[in-house]
Every structure is written in structure tokens, then in C-alpha cells.
Motif scaffolding. Structure first.
Motif, PDB file in Angstrom:
ATOM      1  N   GLY A  32     -23.789   1.777  24.369  1.00 46.80           N
ATOM      2  CA  GLY A  32     -22.436   1.536  23.855  1.00 46.80           C
ATOM      3  C   GLY A  32     -22.081   2.644  22.881  1.00 46.80           C
ATOM      4  N   GLY A  33     -20.832   2.955  22.796  1.00 48.31           N
ATOM      5  CA  GLY A  33     -20.393   4.034  21.918  1.00 48.31           C
ATOM      6  C   GLY A  33     -20.158   3.555  20.495  1.00 48.31           C
ATOM      7  N   PRO A  34     -19.747   4.467  19.638  1.00 48.49           N
ATOM      8  CA  PRO A  34     -19.458   4.096  18.248  1.00 48.49           C
ATOM      9  C   PRO A  34     -18.181   3.264  18.176  1.00 48.49           C
ATOM     10  CG  PRO A  34     -18.855   6.368  18.619  1.00 48.49           C
ATOM     11  CD  PRO A  34     -19.536   5.891  19.873  1.00 48.49           C
ATOM     12  N   ASN A  35     -18.175   2.273  17.281  1.00 50.79           N
ATOM     13  CA  ASN A  35     -16.969   1.470  17.112  1.00 50.79           C
ATOM     14  C   ASN A  35     -16.736   1.073  15.658  1.00 50.79           C
ATOM     15  OD1 ASN A  35     -18.883  -0.500  16.739  1.00 50.79           O
ATOM     16  ND2 ASN A  35     -18.034  -1.923  18.207  1.00 50.79           N
ATOM     17  N   GLY A  36     -17.150   1.913  14.734  1.00 52.74           N
ATOM     18  CA  GLY A  36     -16.924   1.637  13.306  1.00 52.74           C
ATOM     19  C   GLY A  36     -15.515   2.015  12.902  1.00 52.74           C
ATOM     20  N   GLY A  37     -14.803   1.093  12.243  1.00 58.57           N
ATOM     21  CA  GLY A  37     -13.408   1.308  11.878  1.00 58.57           C
ATOM     22  C   GLY A  37     -13.235   2.002  10.531  1.00 58.57           C
ATOM     23  N   ASP A  38     -12.010   2.421  10.278  1.00 62.31           N
ATOM     24  CA  ASP A  38     -11.652   3.084   9.020  1.00 62.31           C
ATOM     25  C   ASP A  38     -11.403   2.046   7.922  1.00 62.31           C
ATOM     26  OD1 ASP A  38     -11.673   5.337  10.558  1.00 62.31           O
ATOM     27  OD2 ASP A  38      -9.507   5.569  10.637  1.00 62.31           O
ATOM     28  N   GLY A  39     -11.517   2.482   6.679  1.00 59.14           N
ATOM     29  CA  GLY A  39     -11.215   1.613   5.546  1.00 59.14           C
ATOM     30  C   GLY A  39      -9.719   1.553   5.300  1.00 59.14           C
ATOM     31  N   GLY A  40      -9.287   0.543   4.574  1.00 58.87           N
ATOM     32  CA  GLY A  40      -7.864   0.352   4.276  1.00 58.87           C
ATOM     33  C   GLY A  40      -7.426   1.113   3.038  1.00 58.87           C
ATOM     34  N   ARG A  41      -6.130   1.322   2.918  1.00 53.98           N
ATOM     35  CA  ARG A  41      -5.531   2.028   1.793  1.00 53.98           C
ATOM     36  C   ARG A  41      -5.504   1.130   0.566  1.00 53.98           C
ATOM     37  NH1 ARG A  41      -0.782   1.388  -0.444  1.00 53.98           N
ATOM     38  NH2 ARG A  41       0.074   0.146   1.245  1.00 53.98           N
ATOM     39  N   GLY A  42      -5.714   1.709  -0.598  1.00 54.56           N
ATOM     40  CA  GLY A  42      -5.617   0.963  -1.857  1.00 54.56           C
ATOM     41  C   GLY A  42      -4.165   0.724  -2.223  1.00 54.56           C
ATOM     42  N   GLY A  43      -3.913  -0.251  -3.078  1.00 56.84           N
ATOM     43  CA  GLY A  43      -2.550  -0.610  -3.456  1.00 56.84           C
ATOM     44  C   GLY A  43      -1.901   0.397  -4.381  1.00 56.84           C
ATOM     45  N   HIS A  44      -0.607   0.646  -4.173  1.00 58.70           N
ATOM     46  CA  HIS A  44       0.180   1.515  -5.043  1.00 58.70           C
ATOM     47  C   HIS A  44       0.730   0.695  -6.210  1.00 58.70           C
ATOM     48  CE1 HIS A  44      -0.046   4.597  -2.048  1.00 58.70           C
ATOM     49  NE2 HIS A  44       0.840   4.061  -1.231  1.00 58.70           N
ATOM     50  N   VAL A  45       1.173   1.390  -7.270  1.00 57.91           N
ATOM     51  CA  VAL A  45       1.843   0.748  -8.399  1.00 57.91           C
ATOM     52  C   VAL A  45       3.253   1.313  -8.480  1.00 57.91           C
ATOM     53  CG1 VAL A  45       1.819   0.328 -10.878  1.00 57.91           C
ATOM     54  CG2 VAL A  45      -0.329   0.479  -9.639  1.00 57.91           C
ATOM     55  N   TYR A  46       4.258   0.428  -8.387  1.00 54.52           N
ATOM     56  CA  TYR A  46       5.665   0.817  -8.424  1.00 54.52           C
ATOM     57  C   TYR A  46       6.333   0.274  -9.684  1.00 54.52           C
ATOM     58  CZ  TYR A  46       5.172   1.777  -3.413  1.00 54.52           C
ATOM     59  OH  TYR A  46       4.769   2.266  -2.194  1.00 54.52           O
ATOM     60  N   ALA A  47       7.336   0.998 -10.164  1.00 56.41           N
ATOM     61  CA  ALA A  47       8.195   0.515 -11.245  1.00 56.41           C
ATOM     62  C   ALA A  47       9.583   0.297 -10.662  1.00 56.41           C
ATOM     63  CB  ALA A  47       8.261   1.529 -12.378  1.00 56.41           C
ATOM     64  N   VAL A  48      10.148  -0.884 -10.920  1.00 56.24           N
ATOM     65  CA  VAL A  48      11.457  -1.252 -10.381  1.00 56.24           C
ATOM     66  C   VAL A  48      12.399  -1.550 -11.543  1.00 56.24           C
ATOM     67  CG1 VAL A  48      12.694  -2.884  -8.920  1.00 56.24           C
ATOM     68  CG2 VAL A  48      10.362  -2.248  -8.347  1.00 56.24           C
ATOM     69  N   ALA A  49      13.595  -0.967 -11.508  1.00 59.38           N
ATOM     70  CA  ALA A  49      14.605  -1.221 -12.547  1.00 59.38           C
ATOM     71  C   ALA A  49      15.295  -2.544 -12.245  1.00 59.38           C
ATOM     72  CB  ALA A  49      15.616  -0.089 -12.589  1.00 59.38           C
ATOM     73  N   ASP A  50      15.154  -3.500 -13.148  1.00 57.64           N
ATOM     74  CA  ASP A  50      15.733  -4.833 -12.979  1.00 57.64           C
ATOM     75  C   ASP A  50      16.873  -5.014 -13.978  1.00 57.64           C
ATOM     76  OD1 ASP A  50      16.264  -7.447 -12.410  1.00 57.64           O
ATOM     77  OD2 ASP A  50      14.286  -8.216 -12.935  1.00 57.64           O
ATOM     78  N   PRO A  51      18.110  -5.249 -13.495  1.00 55.46           N
ATOM     79  CA  PRO A  51      19.237  -5.392 -14.430  1.00 55.46           C
ATOM     80  C   PRO A  51      19.198  -6.692 -15.235  1.00 55.46           C
ATOM     81  CG  PRO A  51      19.961  -5.759 -12.183  1.00 55.46           C
ATOM     82  CD  PRO A  51      18.538  -5.299 -12.107  1.00 55.46           C
ATOM     83  N   ASN A  52      18.361  -7.657 -14.856  1.00 53.83           N
ATOM     84  CA  ASN A  52      18.296  -8.932 -15.575  1.00 53.83           C
ATOM     85  C   ASN A  52      17.381  -8.882 -16.796  1.00 53.83           C
ATOM     86  OD1 ASN A  52      19.996 -10.118 -13.655  1.00 53.83           O
ATOM     87  ND2 ASN A  52      18.265 -10.538 -12.316  1.00 53.83           N
ATOM     88  N   LEU A  53      16.617  -7.820 -16.955  1.00 48.72           N
ATOM     89  CA  LEU A  53      15.723  -7.688 -18.103  1.00 48.72           C
ATOM     90  C   LEU A  53      16.380  -6.805 -19.161  1.00 48.72           C
ATOM     91  CD1 LEU A  53      12.316  -7.077 -16.313  1.00 48.72           C
ATOM     92  CD2 LEU A  53      13.136  -9.194 -17.307  1.00 48.72           C
ATOM     93  N   ASN A  54      16.069  -7.087 -20.430  1.00 48.78           N
ATOM     94  CA  ASN A  54      16.616  -6.250 -21.504  1.00 48.78           C
ATOM     95  C   ASN A  54      15.594  -5.917 -22.585  1.00 48.78           C
ATOM     96  OD1 ASN A  54      16.384  -8.698 -22.713  1.00 48.78           O
ATOM     97  ND2 ASN A  54      18.573  -8.988 -23.084  1.00 48.78           N
ATOM     98  N   THR A  55      14.314  -6.228 -22.359  1.00 49.20           N
ATOM     99  CA  THR A  55      13.278  -5.935 -23.344  1.00 49.20           C
ATOM    100  C   THR A  55      11.949  -5.688 -22.629  1.00 49.20           C
ATOM    101  OG1 THR A  55      12.139  -6.741 -25.299  1.00 49.20           O
ATOM    102  CG2 THR A  55      12.777  -8.379 -23.676  1.00 49.20           C
ATOM    103  N   LEU A  56      11.044  -5.017 -23.312  1.00 55.03           N
ATOM    104  CA  LEU A  56       9.720  -4.713 -22.755  1.00 55.03           C
ATOM    105  C   LEU A  56       8.654  -5.666 -23.267  1.00 55.03           C
ATOM    106  CD1 LEU A  56       9.843  -0.831 -23.081  1.00 55.03           C
ATOM    107  CD2 LEU A  56       9.966  -2.144 -20.980  1.00 55.03           C
ATOM    108  N   VAL A  57       9.038  -6.884 -23.643  1.00 56.79           N
ATOM    109  CA  VAL A  57       8.093  -7.826 -24.227  1.00 56.79           C
ATOM    110  C   VAL A  57       6.983  -8.222 -23.237  1.00 56.79           C
ATOM    111  CG1 VAL A  57       9.334  -9.960 -23.652  1.00 56.79           C
ATOM    112  CG2 VAL A  57       7.950  -9.847 -25.715  1.00 56.79           C
ATOM    113  N   ASP A  58       7.250  -8.182 -21.937  1.00 53.00           N
ATOM    114  CA  ASP A  58       6.228  -8.526 -20.942  1.00 53.00           C
ATOM    115  C   ASP A  58       5.058  -7.545 -20.969  1.00 53.00           C
ATOM    116  OD1 ASP A  58       7.853 -10.591 -20.150  1.00 53.00           O
ATOM    117  OD2 ASP A  58       8.801  -9.436 -18.542  1.00 53.00           O
TER     118      ASP A  58
END
Length: 156
Positions: A32-58
Motif C-alpha cells: 500500500g502507498g503512503p496515506n498520511g494527511g497534512d496538518g490543519g491551519r492554526g486560528g487567526h486573530v481578527y479585530a472588528v470595529a463594533d459601533p455598539n461599543l464605546n469603551t475598552l473595559v473588556d
């Protein structure tokens, strides 16, 4: 609630999953031939501008934000699953700069604007990627690449 206009955070994108070394094994197939798969991509970190927020307390009380790593590859031609991305909701007008150097990296000026703060690592290759007419049974793989890590200063 207290108005917070400055915060320091540490972010880490996910590492990529490792590739796999595996070979097919069936009852009446001698080689039988080789059948080892590739690893998955790691998660990205995104910043999203939210108009409902007005402070960085989080971000004052939760300073560390980490994305998960990608899954490792498996036998039977199975590739690893990519990790989930992280969305950090910030108020419109937030200035994201490097904490050490003070260099301004991004500005969130429009509502709904999305920027990639840290990219996740790519997954490693399994032995299925290395097969060829000359090398029919490759016994090597590559490890997943690391994700980006940053210390950031957020200003409103």
C-alpha cells in the motif's frame, strides 16, 4: 461602569498541526502507498470595529487572547481540521499599536471594519505530499509552523 480608553493585551495565533506518516494496509494489497494527511491551519486573530461599543473595559480584565492550534494530520488520507478564528470586538476609533516599539499598526475607523492582527501557522505536510515515481514510500513529514505572538496597546 468605568470608561477605559487604554488597554494592553497579549495575543497569540494558533500553531499549525503536524503532518502524519502512515501507509495503507489492506488484506490483498501487498504494497500500500503512503496515506498520511497534512496538518490543519492554526486560528487567526481578527479585530472588528463594533459601533455598539464605546469603551475598552473588556480588554482591561482579560489580557490574554489565544487562538487554538490546528489538528494534526491522520492516516487514511485525512487532513487535520483548521482551528477556529478569534474575533475581538473593539469600538470604532481604536488605534492598535505595538506595545514595545509604539508603532501604530492599525486604526479601526469604519463600523464593521475587520483587520487581521495575527496570522495562524500553516499545517505541516504528511508523507502523502512527498510521494513520487522515485520515492514511492516516503517516511518523512514536516511539523506545523508557529502562529504569530504580539503584545499590543489599544487606545481609544
Amino acid at each position: 461602569m468605568k470608561f477605559v480608553d487604554e488597554a494592553f493585551i497579549d495575543i497569540a495565533a494558533g500553531d499549525g498541526g503536524n503532518g502524519c506518516v502512515s501507509f495503507r494496509h489492506e488484506k490483498y494489497k501487498e504494497f500500500g502507498g503512503p496515506n498520511g494527511g497534512d496538518g490543519g491551519r492554526g486560528g487567526h486573530v481578527y479585530a472588528v470595529a463594533d459601533p455598539n461599543l464605546n469603551t475598552l473595559v473588556d480588554f482591561r480584565f482579560s489580557r490574554r487572547h489565544e487562538a487554538k492550534r490546528g489538528e494534526h494530520g491522520m492516516g487514511s488520507d485525512m487532513f487535520g481540521c483548521a482551528a477556529d478564528d478569534i474575533l475581538l470586538k473593539m469600538p470604532v476609533g481604536t488605534i492598535i499599536s505595538d506595545a514595545e516599539s509604539g508603532e501604530v499598526l492599525y486604526e479601526l475607523l469604519k463600523p464593521g471594519e475587520t483587520v487581521t492582527i495575527a496570522k495562524g501557522g500553516d499545517g505541516g505536510f504528511g508523507n502523502m505530499r512527498f510521494k513520487s515515481a522515485i520515492n514511492r514510500a516516503p517516511r518523512h513529514k514536516t511539523m506545523g509552523w508557529p502562529g504569530e505572538k504580539k503584545s499590543l496597546k489599544l487606545e481609544l
